[in-house]
Design a protein around this motif. Sequence first.
Motif, PDB file in Angstrom:
ATOM      1  N   UNK A   3       1.188  -1.358  -0.152  1.00  0.00           N
ATOM      2  CA  UNK A   3       0.178   0.004   0.570  1.00  0.00           C
ATOM      3  C   UNK A   3       1.048   1.109   0.607  1.00  0.00           C
ATOM      4  N   UNK A   4       0.137   2.129  -0.651  1.00  0.00           N
ATOM      5  CA  UNK A   4       1.187   3.437  -0.500  1.00  0.00           C
ATOM      6  C   UNK A   4       1.135   4.124   1.081  1.00  0.00           C
ATOM      7  N   UNK A   5       2.651   3.972   0.666  1.00  0.00           N
ATOM      8  CA  UNK A   5       2.762   5.213   2.280  1.00  0.00           C
ATOM      9  C   UNK A   5       4.249   3.270   3.649  1.00  0.00           C
ATOM     10  N   UNK A   6       3.858   2.348   2.747  1.00  0.00           N
ATOM     11  CA  UNK A   6       4.560   0.988   3.429  1.00  0.00           C
ATOM     12  C   UNK A   6       5.863   1.330   3.793  1.00  0.00           C
ATOM     13  N   UNK A   7       6.858   1.376   4.286  1.00  0.00           N
ATOM     14  CA  UNK A   7       7.706   1.774   4.930  1.00  0.00           C
ATOM     15  C   UNK A   7       8.500  -0.083   4.619  1.00  0.00           C
ATOM     16  N   UNK A   8       9.793  -0.487   3.241  1.00  0.00           N
ATOM     17  CA  UNK A   8      10.192  -1.173   3.777  1.00  0.00           C
ATOM     18  C   UNK A   8      11.322  -1.504   4.842  1.00  0.00           C
ATOM     19  N   UNK A   9      11.126  -2.597   5.104  1.00  0.00           N
ATOM     20  CA  UNK A   9      12.596  -2.842   6.781  1.00  0.00           C
ATOM     21  C   UNK A   9      13.417  -3.334   5.941  1.00  0.00           C
ATOM     22  N   UNK A  10      14.823  -2.383   6.431  1.00  0.00           N
ATOM     23  CA  UNK A  10      16.014  -2.721   6.110  1.00  0.00           C
ATOM     24  C   UNK A  10      16.968  -1.258   6.348  1.00  0.00           C
ATOM     25  N   UNK A  11      18.046  -1.897   6.019  1.00  0.00           N
ATOM     26  CA  UNK A  11      18.868  -0.690   6.687  1.00  0.00           C
ATOM     27  C   UNK A  11      18.673   1.460   5.641  1.00  0.00           C
ATOM     28  N   UNK A  12      18.170   0.946   4.192  1.00  0.00           N
ATOM     29  CA  UNK A  12      17.740   2.695   4.063  1.00  0.00           C
ATOM     30  C   UNK A  12      16.643   2.347   4.484  1.00  0.00           C
ATOM     31  N   UNK A  13      15.815   3.402   4.763  1.00  0.00           N
ATOM     32  CA  UNK A  13      14.017   4.412   4.441  1.00  0.00           C
ATOM     33  C   UNK A  13      13.549   3.910   2.721  1.00  0.00           C
ATOM     34  N   UNK A  14      12.895   2.547   2.528  1.00  0.00           N
ATOM     35  CA  UNK A  14      12.377   3.295   1.408  1.00  0.00           C
ATOM     36  C   UNK A  14      10.645   3.184   1.897  1.00  0.00           C
ATOM     37  N   UNK A  15       9.645   3.561   0.965  1.00  0.00           N
ATOM     38  CA  UNK A  15       8.931   3.898   1.061  1.00  0.00           C
ATOM     39  C   UNK A  15       7.741   4.072   0.545  1.00  0.00           C
TER      40      UNK A  15
END
Length: 135
Positions: A79-91
């Motif tokens: 969904x729009x606004x979901x944030x990927x888990x990991x070392x860098x912020x990816x939305x």
Amino acid sequence: MSSGFEDAEGRTAAWEVEPGTPGDPLRVGLRIVAPDRRLELGCTPVAARELAAALLAAAELAERASPAGPVTVRADELLRGDVRDGPRVMTVGSARVEGADVHVVWTSGAGRSWTQVYDAETPIALRRRRRGEEG
């Protein structure tokens, strides 16, 4: 660019950002509009970058404090606004399903955007699920 905020009572306000302010194209304009008030501000590009960095840092701290923890969803459930888990912020900016493929537009914490194509069943680990949508 614009989006919305909520105050403590749940009332919404929209914000808009634009390059330049009336009479001064070298400033950044910020307008916040609520049902009962309007605030127009301007600042230098340096101050705008400092504000953006402070907001990003606060968002990352809030996400880390989330009791829900990471969750994994299929690519076709993004969904729009979901944030990927990991070392860098990816939305997730957008996700479009085309047959067995999902076209996801990611936005980095630095504001860069790119598109990746996934198989619909690909598991994607999220640091944070969009508010109100637990996986």
